[in-house]
Design an enzyme around this catalytic site. Structure first.
Site, PDB file in Angstrom:
ATOM      1  N   SER A 212       5.542  36.450  32.824  1.00  0.00           N
ATOM      2  CA  SER A 212       6.526  37.478  32.640  1.00  0.00           C
ATOM      3  C   SER A 212       6.143  38.833  32.729  1.00  0.00           C
ATOM      4  O   SER A 212       7.020  39.735  32.473  1.00  0.00           O
ATOM      5  CB  SER A 212       6.939  37.153  31.246  1.00  0.00           C
ATOM      6  OG  SER A 212       5.784  37.624  30.261  1.00  0.00           O
TER       7      SER A 212
ATOM      8  N   GLU B 196      -7.321  39.455   1.185  1.00  0.00           N
ATOM      9  CA  GLU B 196      -6.937  39.746   2.698  1.00  0.00           C
ATOM     10  C   GLU B 196      -6.157  40.781   2.890  1.00  0.00           C
ATOM     11  O   GLU B 196      -6.115  41.368   4.035  1.00  0.00           O
ATOM     12  CB  GLU B 196      -6.405  38.708   3.288  1.00  0.00           C
ATOM     13  CG  GLU B 196      -4.893  38.348   2.941  1.00  0.00           C
ATOM     14  CD  GLU B 196      -4.958  37.598   1.398  1.00  0.00           C
ATOM     15  OE1 GLU B 196      -3.875  36.898   1.134  1.00  0.00           O
ATOM     16  OE2 GLU B 196      -6.132  37.475   0.808  1.00  0.00           O
TER      17      GLU B 196
ATOM     18  N   CYS C  48      -5.081  33.626  -5.347  1.00  0.00           N
ATOM     19  CA  CYS C  48      -3.678  33.467  -6.000  1.00  0.00           C
ATOM     20  C   CYS C  48      -3.116  32.357  -6.374  1.00  0.00           C
ATOM     21  O   CYS C  48      -3.715  31.559  -7.316  1.00  0.00           O
ATOM     22  CB  CYS C  48      -2.964  34.577  -5.230  1.00  0.00           C
ATOM     23  SG  CYS C  48      -1.317  35.165  -6.214  1.00  0.00           S
TER      24      CYS C  48
ATOM     25  N   GLY D 145       4.216  40.005  30.527  1.00  0.00           N
ATOM     26  CA  GLY D 145       3.532  40.493  29.555  1.00  0.00           C
ATOM     27  C   GLY D 145       2.003  39.966  29.237  1.00  0.00           C
ATOM     28  O   GLY D 145       1.497  39.558  30.113  1.00  0.00           O
ATOM     29  N   VAL D 146       1.297  40.417  28.190  1.00  0.00           N
ATOM     30  CA  VAL D 146       0.140  40.361  27.860  1.00  0.00           C
ATOM     31  C   VAL D 146      -0.299  38.771  27.893  1.00  0.00           C
ATOM     32  O   VAL D 146      -1.337  38.317  28.539  1.00  0.00           O
ATOM     33  CB  VAL D 146      -0.399  40.856  26.475  1.00  0.00           C
ATOM     34  CG1 VAL D 146      -1.965  40.456  26.103  1.00  0.00           C
ATOM     35  CG2 VAL D 146      -0.152  42.420  26.444  1.00  0.00           C
TER      36      VAL D 146
ATOM     37  N   HIS E 146      -5.454  39.289  -4.012  1.00  0.00           N
ATOM     38  CA  HIS E 146      -5.562  39.014  -2.378  1.00  0.00           C
ATOM     39  C   HIS E 146      -6.915  39.992  -1.772  1.00  0.00           C
ATOM     40  O   HIS E 146      -6.456  41.036  -1.414  1.00  0.00           O
ATOM     41  CB  HIS E 146      -4.160  39.490  -1.942  1.00  0.00           C
ATOM     42  CG  HIS E 146      -3.232  38.412  -2.306  1.00  0.00           C
ATOM     43  ND1 HIS E 146      -2.791  37.193  -1.745  1.00  0.00           N
ATOM     44  CD2 HIS E 146      -2.274  38.379  -3.329  1.00  0.00           C
ATOM     45  CE1 HIS E 146      -1.927  36.666  -2.179  1.00  0.00           C
ATOM     46  NE2 HIS E 146      -1.599  37.290  -3.140  1.00  0.00           N
TER      47      HIS E 146
ATOM     48  N   SER F 108       1.160  35.994  29.042  1.00  0.00           N
ATOM     49  CA  SER F 108       1.176  35.161  30.202  1.00  0.00           C
ATOM     50  C   SER F 108       0.188  35.597  31.408  1.00  0.00           C
ATOM     51  O   SER F 108      -0.649  34.710  32.021  1.00  0.00           O
ATOM     52  CB  SER F 108       2.602  35.044  30.948  1.00  0.00           C
ATOM     53  OG  SER F 108       2.858  36.413  31.106  1.00  0.00           O
TER      54      SER F 108
END
Length: 509
Positions: free
Chosen positions: A221, A169, A79, A223-224, A167, A226
């Protein structure tokens, strides 16, 4: 040395998407601002120029120094990148007669071009531009056209340089992945050896050298990010890693106990800190969402700092920073406008005097999950929805009290468990409940009630930058609403949030 593709960022909203598509081909890539080009070593296999919100005709448009790589490495302009390559070397770019956005089809494809191998007739592509290349330099040849865009793609004679007006992508470009494969694998010669297994192997080896026998502290935490960071570090340095998990009193129902149990079964050395009362005391009477975030960040730092100082001879602070955080900090325009402050360990005070190690700072979120799978982390942990650092504090609109936390924990538990029981949890990127600062009239039995309202939120997304509300079945919503009102004392009305991001945010505060 790991081979890589370099992507120069001109400020396009799609730049990270280009990188994700390259990574999906098992090829490593890095994004750099166009005005901060690194020294390109022999492990660089090719360069991609991104799109941009600017016009190449603007006086202040991005103007990179192409001499660093043009002719030396295979080069693909997308682009804006394609327009710049055309204009800068003698072509012409003018405003389009009509702004060209959306789907188009390639009516002409040059089958002799290496870039267009395997692209189907009438292949659908995605246009997003207000300018058009009207004239190409003498040694540039058109290799694809649409009905409205004559120069949809071109190549440079005698040089491994190509340009795409569309684009490749984005999802709507049906042969986009084929075109990127042609450039990255066939033309650049990348080996496609960037895999979760290779990342784990090389990262553990690097961490062993970098950290040696030093002690490291990590804030977990639940979470994924950490969790994966913790397991990676533990495999590298084992007994020299100490993890700290702080309960701020704003977690989901039974979250503290469940997560601690999960970590201990994974062999991690975890210190659990119950700081609920301290957080709630500091938050008492505070309603402003930004003030709440800052208080929670400050108190977390104080608690983490105190606990970390109990560990002797710690040299390193580990963080679960991932690649989008790194990109944001070095973006073309600097960090984006603050919509809300972020709560993370990155705000730890300088007096801790610790060096920082970030084992995931090369990975996107989906790659973190794939690495976690390669490490043998349970699907239940890897599949967890994102949860905000400030927790339920920003899902309780207004001031925080223990009564409100308890109500919201119960509502949230019913909602999340119902999603799991109905096999809908994995369809959702993030879900939660909000406790609203209003009361509504209701009827229970023969009595009039005047109780609280909760809003349920479920969105689908890939990275949280944009999100759409999930079309949950009416029957499911009806059952969840009925369960919440019947089982949670103090709630008599349930609503479902059908706002997308943008313009709304995922969280309400």
């Amino acid at each position: 040395m790991q081979e890589k593709i370099v992507i120069l960022d001109f400020g396009s909203q799609y730049t990270q998407l280009i990188a994700r598509k390259v990574r999906e081909l098992n090829v490593y890539c890095e994004i750099y601002p166009y005005n901060s080009i690194p020294e390109l070593s022999d492990n660089v296999k090719g360069v991609i120029l991104s799109g941009s919100p600017h016009s190449v005709r603007d006086q202040n448009a991005p103007k990179p120094d192409l001499s660093v790589f043009k002719g030396r490495f295979p080069l693909l302009g997308v682009c804006y990148g394609a327009q710049f390559l055309a204009q800068h070397f003698g072509g012409e770019v003018k405003p389009s007669d009509t702004r060209e956005y959306g789907r188009a089809n390639l009516g002409f494809i040059d089958r002799k071009s290496d870039l267009m191998t395997g692209v189907s007739d009438q292949s659908q592509v995605w246009m997003s531009h207000g300018d058009t290349i009207t004239n190409l330099p003498n040694n540039y040849n058109i290799i694809a056209s649409t009905a409205d865009v004559k120069v949809a793609a071109y190549e440079v004679e005698g040089e491994k340089t190509w340009g795409l007006q569309f684009h490749p992508e984005v999802y709507h470009s049906t042969d986009g992945k084929t075109i990127l494969f042609n450039f990255i694998v066939s033309i650049c010669g990348c080996k496609q050896d960037w895999t979760p297994g290779s990342f784990v192997e090389s990262t553990i080896a690097d961490l062993k050298v970098k950290l040696g026998n030093d002690k490291v502290v990590l804030g977990l935490s639940g979470g994924v990010d950490s969790t994966v960071a913790g397991v990676l570090l533990n495999k590298a340095i084992e007994g020299n890693l100490t993890c700290i998990f702080v309960d701020n009193g704003l977690l989901r129902k039974n979250e503290y106990e469940n997560v601690l149990d999960s970590y201990k079964h994974m062999g991690l050395n975890v210190i659990g800190v119950n700081a609920r009362k301290y957080f709630l005391d500091e938050l008492a009477g505070v309603s402003d969402p930004e003030t709440k975030r800052k208080i929670i960040g400050r108190v977390f730092i104080e608690v983490f700092d105190r606990e970390a100082h109990k560990i002797q001879n710690v040299k390193w602070l580990a963080q679960g920073t991932i690649y989008p955080d790194v990109i944001e900090s070095i973006s073309v325009n600097g960090p984006s406008a603050t919509i809300k402050s972020h709560h993370n360990v990155g705000g730890l005070p300088a007096h801790m005097n610790l060096k920082v190690v970030e084992p995931l700072n090369l990975l996107f979120k989906d790659e973190v999950r794939r690495v976690g799978k390669a490490l043998g982390i349970s699907p239940a942990l890897l599949g967890r929805h994102p949860f905000p650092g400030p927790g339920l504090a920003i899902r309780i609109l207004g001031d925080i009290t223990q009564e409100k936390i308890t109500i919201l924990q119960e509502v949230d538990h019913i909602f999340i468990q119902s999603l799991k029981d109905s096999k809908l949890y994995d369809r959702v990127w993030q879900a939660g409940a909000m406790l609203l600062p209003v009361q509504s009239v209701g009827v229970m039995g023969d009595e009039r009630t005047y109780e609280k309202v909760v809003a349920l939120r479920a969105v689908e997304s890939t990275d949280g930058m944009t999100a759409d509300w999930v079309h949950l079945p009416y029957e499911f919503l009806a059952k969840v609403s009925n369960d919440i009102i019947n089982k949670v004392k103090g709630v008599n009305r349930v609503v479902y949030d059908i706002s997308s991001k943008p313009p709304a945010t995922i969280e309400w505060e």
